[in-house]
Each structure stands twice: as C-alpha cells, then as structure tokens.
Design a protein around this motif. Structure first.
Motif, PDB file in Angstrom:
ATOM      1  N   THR A   1       0.813  -1.220   0.000  1.00 15.22           N
ATOM      2  CA  THR A   1       0.000   0.000   0.000  1.00 15.22           C
ATOM      3  C   THR A   1       0.850   1.277   0.000  1.00 15.22           C
ATOM      4  OG1 THR A   1      -1.669  -1.199   1.249  1.00 15.22           O
ATOM      5  CG2 THR A   1      -1.876   1.189   1.234  1.00 15.22           C
ATOM      6  N   CYS A   2       2.050   1.203   0.547  1.00 10.43           N
ATOM      7  CA  CYS A   2       2.866   2.411   0.746  1.00 10.43           C
ATOM      8  C   CYS A   2       3.865   2.654  -0.382  1.00 10.43           C
ATOM      9  CB  CYS A   2       3.592   2.329   2.081  1.00 10.43           C
ATOM     10  SG  CYS A   2       4.824   1.006   2.126  1.00 10.43           S
ATOM     11  N   LYS A   3       3.642   2.062  -1.553  1.00 10.43           N
ATOM     12  CA  LYS A   3       4.579   2.255  -2.676  1.00 10.43           C
ATOM     13  C   LYS A   3       4.750   3.742  -2.986  1.00 10.43           C
ATOM     14  CE  LYS A   3       3.260  -2.003  -4.908  1.00 10.43           C
ATOM     15  NZ  LYS A   3       2.354  -2.589  -5.898  1.00 10.43           N
ATOM     16  N   PHE A   4       5.965   4.131  -3.295  1.00 12.76           N
ATOM     17  CA  PHE A   4       6.217   5.530  -3.630  1.00 12.76           C
ATOM     18  C   PHE A   4       7.444   5.590  -4.539  1.00 12.76           C
ATOM     19  CE2 PHE A   4      10.058   7.162  -1.476  1.00 12.76           C
ATOM     20  CZ  PHE A   4      10.461   5.985  -0.878  1.00 12.76           C
ATOM     21  N   VAL A   5       7.743   6.805  -5.004  1.00  9.75           N
ATOM     22  CA  VAL A   5       8.913   7.005  -5.868  1.00  9.75           C
ATOM     23  C   VAL A   5       9.775   8.108  -5.269  1.00  9.75           C
ATOM     24  CG1 VAL A   5       9.661   7.752  -8.156  1.00  9.75           C
ATOM     25  CG2 VAL A   5       7.672   6.251  -7.925  1.00  9.75           C
ATOM     26  N   VAL A   6      11.084   7.878  -5.214  1.00 12.66           N
ATOM     27  CA  VAL A   6      12.031   8.910  -4.778  1.00 12.66           C
ATOM     28  C   VAL A   6      12.237   9.877  -5.931  1.00 12.66           C
ATOM     29  CG1 VAL A   6      14.424   9.377  -4.132  1.00 12.66           C
ATOM     30  CG2 VAL A   6      13.239   7.385  -3.176  1.00 12.66           C
ATOM     31  N   GLU A   7      12.008  11.162  -5.665  1.00 15.53           N
ATOM     32  CA  GLU A   7      12.281  12.163  -6.711  1.00 15.53           C
ATOM     33  C   GLU A   7      13.695  12.669  -6.608  1.00 15.53           C
ATOM     34  OE1 GLU A   7       9.788  15.513  -7.179  1.00 15.53           O
ATOM     35  OE2 GLU A   7       8.165  14.352  -8.052  1.00 15.53           O
ATOM     36  N   ASP A   8      14.149  12.841  -5.387  1.00 14.43           N
ATOM     37  CA  ASP A   8      15.500  13.369  -5.215  1.00 14.43           C
ATOM     38  C   ASP A   8      16.002  12.984  -3.826  1.00 14.43           C
ATOM     39  OD1 ASP A   8      17.780  14.830  -5.908  1.00 14.43           O
ATOM     40  OD2 ASP A   8      17.065  16.563  -4.769  1.00 14.43           O
ATOM     41  N   GLY A   9      17.215  12.462  -3.766  1.00 20.09           N
ATOM     42  CA  GLY A   9      17.796  12.110  -2.480  1.00 20.09           C
ATOM     43  C   GLY A   9      18.212  10.648  -2.435  1.00 20.09           C
ATOM     44  N   GLU A  10      18.935  10.321  -1.374  1.00 22.54           N
ATOM     45  CA  GLU A  10      19.433   8.945  -1.226  1.00 22.54           C
ATOM     46  C   GLU A  10      18.689   8.217  -0.124  1.00 22.54           C
ATOM     47  OE1 GLU A  10      23.618   7.810  -1.047  1.00 22.54           O
ATOM     48  OE2 GLU A  10      24.003   9.891  -1.577  1.00 22.54           O
ATOM     49  N   VAL A  11      18.493   6.933  -0.343  1.00 19.97           N
ATOM     50  CA  VAL A  11      17.796   6.124   0.664  1.00 19.97           C
ATOM     51  C   VAL A  11      18.478   4.764   0.790  1.00 19.97           C
ATOM     52  CG1 VAL A  11      15.545   7.207   0.215  1.00 19.97           C
ATOM     53  CG2 VAL A  11      16.180   5.129  -1.020  1.00 19.97           C
ATOM     54  N   ALA A  12      18.209   4.111   1.914  1.00 24.98           N
ATOM     55  CA  ALA A  12      18.579   2.705   2.099  1.00 24.98           C
ATOM     56  C   ALA A  12      17.291   1.923   2.315  1.00 24.98           C
ATOM     57  CB  ALA A  12      19.497   2.562   3.314  1.00 24.98           C
ATOM     58  N   VAL A  13      17.334   0.605   2.069  1.00 27.78           N
ATOM     59  CA  VAL A  13      16.113  -0.193   2.267  1.00 27.78           C
ATOM     60  C   VAL A  13      16.357  -1.240   3.348  1.00 27.78           C
ATOM     61  CG1 VAL A  13      15.200   0.162  -0.046  1.00 27.78           C
ATOM     62  CG2 VAL A  13      16.730  -1.771   0.386  1.00 27.78           C
ATOM     63  N   LEU A  14      15.301  -1.568   4.094  1.00 32.49           N
ATOM     64  CA  LEU A  14      15.407  -2.554   5.160  1.00 32.49           C
ATOM     65  C   LEU A  14      15.371  -3.971   4.615  1.00 32.49           C
ATOM     66  CD1 LEU A  14      13.018  -0.988   7.831  1.00 32.49           C
ATOM     67  CD2 LEU A  14      15.493  -0.730   7.616  1.00 32.49           C
ATOM     68  N   GLN A  15      14.589  -4.187   3.549  1.00 35.89           N
ATOM     69  CA  GLN A  15      14.509  -5.512   2.921  1.00 35.89           C
ATOM     70  C   GLN A  15      14.793  -5.349   1.434  1.00 35.89           C
ATOM     71  OE1 GLN A  15      11.141  -8.201   3.942  1.00 35.89           O
ATOM     72  NE2 GLN A  15      10.274  -6.444   5.005  1.00 35.89           N
ATOM     73  N   GLU A  16      15.609  -6.203   0.881  1.00 34.26           N
ATOM     74  CA  GLU A  16      15.942  -6.113  -0.537  1.00 34.26           C
ATOM     75  C   GLU A  16      14.762  -6.485  -1.427  1.00 34.26           C
ATOM     76  OE1 GLU A  16      18.443  -4.851  -2.083  1.00 34.26           O
ATOM     77  OE2 GLU A  16      19.423  -4.324  -0.192  1.00 34.26           O
ATOM     78  N   GLU A  17      14.045  -7.536  -1.070  1.00 37.58           N
ATOM     79  CA  GLU A  17      12.933  -7.980  -1.915  1.00 37.58           C
ATOM     80  C   GLU A  17      11.680  -8.210  -1.063  1.00 37.58           C
ATOM     81  OE1 GLU A  17      13.902 -11.200  -4.460  1.00 37.58           O
ATOM     82  OE2 GLU A  17      15.475 -10.076  -5.483  1.00 37.58           O
ATOM     83  N   PRO A  18      11.087  -7.135  -0.564  1.00 43.46           N
ATOM     84  CA  PRO A  18       9.876  -7.307   0.268  1.00 43.46           C
ATOM     85  C   PRO A  18       8.725  -7.846  -0.557  1.00 43.46           C
ATOM     86  CG  PRO A  18      10.227  -5.002  -0.271  1.00 43.46           C
ATOM     87  CD  PRO A  18      11.423  -5.734  -0.788  1.00 43.46           C
ATOM     88  N   ALA A  19       7.835  -8.563   0.117  1.00 42.37           N
ATOM     89  CA  ALA A  19       6.706  -9.191  -0.582  1.00 42.37           C
ATOM     90  C   ALA A  19       5.794  -8.158  -1.226  1.00 42.37           C
ATOM     91  CB  ALA A  19       5.913 -10.043   0.407  1.00 42.37           C
ATOM     92  N   GLY A  20       5.751  -6.944  -0.674  1.00 42.95           N
ATOM     93  CA  GLY A  20       4.828  -5.935  -1.192  1.00 42.95           C
ATOM     94  C   GLY A  20       5.292  -5.235  -2.447  1.00 42.95           C
ATOM     95  N   LEU A  21       6.466  -5.604  -2.954  1.00 43.07           N
ATOM     96  CA  LEU A  21       7.015  -4.934  -4.141  1.00 43.07           C
ATOM     97  C   LEU A  21       7.276  -5.977  -5.214  1.00 43.07           C
ATOM     98  CD1 LEU A  21       7.651  -1.922  -4.458  1.00 43.07           C
ATOM     99  CD2 LEU A  21      10.021  -2.431  -3.864  1.00 43.07           C
ATOM    100  N   THR A  22       6.641  -5.825  -6.372  1.00 45.16           N
ATOM    101  CA  THR A  22       6.851  -6.791  -7.454  1.00 45.16           C
ATOM    102  C   THR A  22       8.084  -6.401  -8.273  1.00 45.16           C
ATOM    103  OG1 THR A  22       5.529  -5.516  -9.025  1.00 45.16           O
ATOM    104  CG2 THR A  22       4.338  -7.110  -7.642  1.00 45.16           C
ATOM    105  N   ALA A  23       8.527  -7.329  -9.126  1.00 46.30           N
ATOM    106  CA  ALA A  23       9.656  -7.032 -10.011  1.00 46.30           C
ATOM    107  C   ALA A  23       9.304  -5.853 -10.917  1.00 46.30           C
ATOM    108  CB  ALA A  23       9.994  -8.274 -10.829  1.00 46.30           C
ATOM    109  N   ARG A  24       8.037  -5.796 -11.341  1.00 44.95           N
ATOM    110  CA  ARG A  24       7.592  -4.681 -12.202  1.00 44.95           C
ATOM    111  C   ARG A  24       7.682  -3.351 -11.451  1.00 44.95           C
ATOM    112  NH1 ARG A  24       2.171  -3.092 -14.087  1.00 44.95           N
ATOM    113  NH2 ARG A  24       2.446  -2.135 -16.129  1.00 44.95           N
ATOM    114  N   ASP A  25       7.264  -3.375 -10.166  1.00 46.16           N
ATOM    115  CA  ASP A  25       7.382  -2.156  -9.345  1.00 46.16           C
ATOM    116  C   ASP A  25       8.831  -1.698  -9.297  1.00 46.16           C
ATOM    117  OD1 ASP A  25       4.684  -2.055  -8.586  1.00 46.16           O
ATOM    118  OD2 ASP A  25       5.018  -3.411  -6.901  1.00 46.16           O
ATOM    119  N   ARG A  26       9.726  -2.656  -9.074  1.00 49.68           N
ATOM    120  CA  ARG A  26      11.152  -2.292  -8.946  1.00 49.68           C
ATOM    121  C   ARG A  26      11.671  -1.708 -10.251  1.00 49.68           C
ATOM    122  NH1 ARG A  26      11.240  -6.514  -5.144  1.00 49.68           N
ATOM    123  NH2 ARG A  26      11.484  -8.130  -6.711  1.00 49.68           N
TER     124      ARG A  26
END
Ligand code: FES
Length: 344
Positions: free
Chosen positions: A48-73
């Motif tokens: 539900t919380c999918k979003f897009v980074v417009e500017d800036g750097e981020v780190a992720v807690l999980q590399e391949e969370p269930a809530g994100l599909t390959a298409r989303d990535r």
C-alpha cells in the motif's frame, strides 16, 4: 548530507515537508509528523505504501519485500515502510485522502513485561507497562522490538495487535503466537517478568469505527487479539447495552481454543452476543461443534442479518481474502463497512 542533529527534511509534492530522524523509515516519520501517508501493514507485505524517490538517497530494510513486485522495482517504486532516508529527500509519497481522525501519532518508547499468561499451547498473552498512557484505538497494532536479535529493524521487530483498550496506566497487552524458528516471536513468547521491550506505535486503520451500526468480528488464528480489542471497545461505549455483536472465530484444533473466554467477558455489557466457533482440524472425539473454516461459518450465517453491520476481519491472509471476497462480491457490502489491515 548527514547532519549533527541527525534529522533530515522530507518534502512531498503537494504536502508540507516533515522531519525524519536518522534511521527512521519514511512511513513512520510521516505518520509521526501527522502526514496522512497511505499504509496498512508497516512491515513490507501489503504494497500500500509504494512511492517514488524524486530526489535524495535512501537505504532499504529488505531487498525484496513481498509488497514490491519485479515490475514495481523496474518502475523505480519503493516501499515507504521499508525505506530509510540517508539525507534530505523529495518523495512522491501516496497520501490517504480519507485519513481518519482520532489516530494518535506513533511514538517510540520502552516498557517492562509485567505478566506472561499462556492462552493455548502456542499462544501467550504478554502484558507490558510503559511510563506513559497507552494511547491507541481498538484494533490497532504496535511494532514490538527486542534487543539482542541480529539484523536491522526488519529483523528485530514485529507487528502485534493490542488486545486491550487504551488506558492512562500505560498497559499494552498482546497475544503472541509462537512461530517455529521465529527470531522475534520465539523470543517474545519466551519473555519473563521484568524484561525490557521496545514499542513503536500505534499503527493501523482497521480500528473500531464511530458509527451506530452493530458489528461483526471475524477472527482466525492469531487475528484474535485485534478482534478482542474491537469487541471490548464496543462493550465500553455509552450505548453498549443497545449494541449487538456477532463474533466468529476459526481455529485448527481444540488446543487452539481460547476465544470464548474473551467473548464471555464482554457479553454482559451488550444487548446481544452470538459466538460462533469453528475448527478446521479437530479430532472427532474432542469436538462436537461446527467444523471447517471461519469464512464458511460466516457464509452459513448469511447476509440477511449481517449486511447492515460494520464487519472487522483479522487473521491469516487466505482467510481475510476469502471473507472480503465474499462480502464484496457476493453479499455486496459497501467497502466502508469492511475493516481489515492486510498482513502477509
Ligand atoms: Fe508498506 Fe504494507 S505498509 S508494504
């Protein structure tokens, strides 16, 4: 850019900017600031919380969370609940236009375990007392974290629903199921009095609504805790003596049974209570009640009496999906009467 005060500024086009403490996730920082970010599980599962980074750097807690599909990535999408800003950030965060009022902003704090009560062979009620009032709505959840578990926040904390009600004494009660090999749940179910636990909450949208409708609670397995909280919340309303509750509980075997204790506790406060318990794998000799799954028990009850109710659902994803599909597609219940948070 890393600052001494370890706080970054997050800008969301179309909304005001908000601070994010170093190490906090984008979603939690938004909610702490009162920004109505869209979410359900806060754990990387629902998407539900999918979003897009417009500017800036981020780190992720999980590399391949269930809530994100390959298409989303491939489209550059990320999950706000699994993203930690590493500096100032501009993000196209999805906002919830129907953000409900009355939510306490989530905070981080610690508490002490004051009681541990076995409910079944693998379900334990943990009572934690904090030094501030327990402020949450019936049906909400908190992230429970422990020291000494390897890994970052994605590994050291889990979402558990409160089974009690908000209170000034700072009491938080959870029902925790022992999960084989569960790094956190295994530790939580083994906690003893005096242990220190870290809480972050409250979270969750599937809480008791402020309507005049009678209610139906549908609980499966470890989904019992939020449904107990919702039922308790109904029982303390000023008009409780005029309200009706239908409580459906589905477990596997007789050794999973404990829901009846909680429903009995509140039944005297309400005008009418129906408790339907169904077991899917009970031994023939031990159980002469209904067998099957909880969505089948609900289907057998039928929409005639239940279609004008608020219906709350918590349990394993296949159960939740089956119930919601029936309510929406077959019973034609308006979605505003159906309340659940998706966990996977
Ligand atoms: Fe982020 Fe569910 S709220 S995946």
């Amino acid at each position: 850019m890393t600052r001494r005060d370890e706080t970054y500024a997050v800008s969301v086009p179309g909304a005001s900017s908000f601070p994010c403490s170093q190490g906090d996730t984008l979603l939690r920082a938004a909610l702490r600031a009162g920004v109505p970010a869209a979410y359900e599980c806060n754990s990387g599962g629902c998407g539900t919380c999918k979003f897009v980074v417009e500017d800036g750097e981020v780190a992720v807690l999980q590399e391949e969370p269930a809530g994100l599909t390959a298409r989303d990535r491939r489209k550059g999408k990320q999950l706000a609940c699994q993203t930690v800003p590493l500096g100032d950030l501009t993000a196209q965060l999805l906002l919830n236009p129907q953000w409900p009022s009355g939510h306490a902003r989530p905070r981080r704090f610690s508490g002490e375990v004051t009681a541990v009560r076995p409910l079944t062979h693998d379900l334990v009620e943990i009572t934690i007392v904090t030094d501030r009032p327990a402020d949450f709505l019936p049906g909400q959840f908190a992230m429970v974290g422990l020291d000494g578990v390897a890994g970052g926040p994605a590994h050291t904390e889990r979402a558990y629903s409160m089974s009690n009600l908000a209170n000034p004494e700072g009491i938080w009660q959870f029902q925790v199921k022992r999960v084989p090999d569960g790094a956190v749940s295994g530790r939580v179910t083994g906690l003893t009095r005096g242990a220190v636990v870290h809480l972050d909450g409250p979270y969750g949208n599937a809480h008791l609504q402020d309507t005049d409708r009678d209610i139906v609670c549908v609980a499966g397995g470890s989904g019992l805790a939020p449904m107990v909280s919702v039922a308790r919340g109904l029982a303390v309303r000023p008009d409780a003596s005029r309200r009706r509750l239908d409580f459906f509980y589905g477990g596997r075997a007789c050794r999973d049974r404990c829901a009846q204790e909680f429903v009995a506790e509140i039944s005297g406060a309400l005008s009418q209570v129906r408790f339907v318990e169904v077991l899917s794998a009970a031994d023939e000799d031990d159980w002469d009640g209904p067998r099957g799954y909880v969505h089948e028990a609900l289907a057998a009850a039928g929409p005639a009496e239940l279609a004008d109710r608020d219906i709350y659902i918590a349990g394993p994803p296949p159960m939740t999906d089956a119930v919601v599909r029936m309510l929406v597609l077959e019973w034609r219940i308006p979605v505003e009467q159906i309340h659940y948070d998706r966990f996977f």
